[in-house]
Design a protein around this motif. Structure first.
Motif, PDB file in Angstrom:
ATOM      1  N   HIS A  60       0.798  -1.226   0.000  1.00 52.61           N
ATOM      2  CA  HIS A  60       0.000   0.000   0.000  1.00 52.61           C
ATOM      3  C   HIS A  60       0.833   1.281   0.000  1.00 52.61           C
ATOM      4  CE1 HIS A  60      -3.085   2.831   1.862  1.00 52.61           C
ATOM      5  NE2 HIS A  60      -3.526   2.575   0.655  1.00 52.61           N
ATOM      6  N   PRO A  61       1.817   1.450   0.898  1.00 57.33           N
ATOM      7  CA  PRO A  61       2.590   2.705   0.880  1.00 57.33           C
ATOM      8  C   PRO A  61       3.346   2.911  -0.440  1.00 57.33           C
ATOM      9  CG  PRO A  61       3.031   1.482   2.897  1.00 57.33           C
ATOM     10  CD  PRO A  61       2.205   0.609   2.034  1.00 57.33           C
ATOM     11  N   ILE A  62       3.842   1.837  -1.023  1.00 57.76           N
ATOM     12  CA  ILE A  62       4.582   1.947  -2.280  1.00 57.76           C
ATOM     13  C   ILE A  62       3.649   2.393  -3.396  1.00 57.76           C
ATOM     14  CG2 ILE A  62       5.897   0.645  -3.997  1.00 57.76           C
ATOM     15  CD1 ILE A  62       6.741  -1.196  -1.595  1.00 57.76           C
ATOM     16  N   ILE A  63       2.471   1.795  -3.447  1.00 59.63           N
ATOM     17  CA  ILE A  63       1.490   2.152  -4.476  1.00 59.63           C
ATOM     18  C   ILE A  63       1.028   3.594  -4.303  1.00 59.63           C
ATOM     19  CG2 ILE A  63      -0.827   1.654  -5.347  1.00 59.63           C
ATOM     20  CD1 ILE A  63      -0.269  -1.309  -4.741  1.00 59.63           C
ATOM     21  N   ALA A 111      -4.846   4.378  -6.348  1.00 61.27           N
ATOM     22  CA  ALA A 111      -4.207   3.241  -5.684  1.00 61.27           C
ATOM     23  C   ALA A 111      -5.131   2.044  -5.478  1.00 61.27           C
ATOM     24  CB  ALA A 111      -3.652   3.687  -4.332  1.00 61.27           C
ATOM     25  N   ALA A 112      -6.410   2.273  -5.286  1.00 62.27           N
ATOM     26  CA  ALA A 112      -7.328   1.185  -4.941  1.00 62.27           C
ATOM     27  C   ALA A 112      -7.321   0.030  -5.938  1.00 62.27           C
ATOM     28  CB  ALA A 112      -8.739   1.726  -4.744  1.00 62.27           C
ATOM     29  N   PRO A 113      -7.492   0.266  -7.235  1.00 64.68           N
ATOM     30  CA  PRO A 113      -7.503  -0.874  -8.160  1.00 64.68           C
ATOM     31  C   PRO A 113      -6.168  -1.622  -8.198  1.00 64.68           C
ATOM     32  CG  PRO A 113      -8.131   1.161  -9.302  1.00 64.68           C
ATOM     33  CD  PRO A 113      -7.763   1.518  -7.910  1.00 64.68           C
ATOM     34  N   LYS A 114      -5.072  -0.876  -8.085  1.00 64.12           N
ATOM     35  CA  LYS A 114      -3.743  -1.518  -8.104  1.00 64.12           C
ATOM     36  C   LYS A 114      -3.530  -2.366  -6.860  1.00 64.12           C
ATOM     37  CE  LYS A 114      -1.642   2.213 -10.745  1.00 64.12           C
ATOM     38  NZ  LYS A 114      -0.651   3.292 -10.740  1.00 64.12           N
ATOM     39  N   LEU A 115      -3.965  -1.841  -5.728  1.00 63.92           N
ATOM     40  CA  LEU A 115      -3.793  -2.566  -4.467  1.00 63.92           C
ATOM     41  C   LEU A 115      -4.634  -3.853  -4.455  1.00 63.92           C
ATOM     42  CD1 LEU A 115      -2.644  -2.671  -1.607  1.00 63.92           C
ATOM     43  CD2 LEU A 115      -4.613  -1.356  -0.861  1.00 63.92           C
ATOM     44  N   PHE A 116      -5.894  -3.757  -4.842  1.00 63.67           N
ATOM     45  CA  PHE A 116      -6.742  -4.935  -4.823  1.00 63.67           C
ATOM     46  C   PHE A 116      -6.327  -5.964  -5.858  1.00 63.67           C
ATOM     47  CE2 PHE A 116      -9.590  -2.005  -2.518  1.00 63.67           C
ATOM     48  CZ  PHE A 116      -9.728  -2.773  -1.386  1.00 63.67           C
TER      49      PHE A 116
END
Length: 120
Positions: A60-63, A111-116
């Motif tokens: 998460h922090p990286i994204i 970030a949400a779509p990348k994280l999920f």
């Protein structure tokens, strides 16, 4: 069969007034000490096993950092950081808190779509 006799069949009955020979007391104490040592050793082994099992790194922090630098969010990020610097140095208006500059919505949307996708 009464309820107390039923439970007595599973559990040992101990009477506080009964005279216990010294030999039995020593056996009970040594058994208890051995059980405590075994339990302590088991806890130490569990703690060591937990330390060995490394948790995966949180993406998460990286994204979020990547999304802060995206062309769409970069100007909002710079504006927010400038406001934060101004307020923290005391140059801002009284009661200013940079809420209106909050660019987190842009970053979160990015970030949400990348994280999920990584969590699947």
């Amino acid at each position: 069969m009464s309820l107390s006799s039923f439970f007595s069949s599973f559990l040992n009955v101990v009477h506080a007034d009964a005279d216990v020979p010294a030999e039995q007391e020593e056996k009970v104490e040594s058994t208890t000490t051995h059980q405590e040592e075994t339990a302590a050793e088991a806890e130490v082994e569990e703690a060591a096993a937990e330390e060995e099992a490394e948790e995966p790194e949180d993406p998460h922090p990286i994204i979020r950092e990547e999304c802060k630098n995206v062309a769409k969010c970069a100007p909002l990020t710079r504006h927010f950081e400038h406001c934060q610097e101004k307020v923290s140095s005391g140059q801002g208006h009284k009661g200013e808190d940079c809420v209106e500059e909050l660019m987190m919505h842009c970053v979160d949307t990015c970030a949400a779509p990348k994280l999920f996708a990584k969590l699947k």
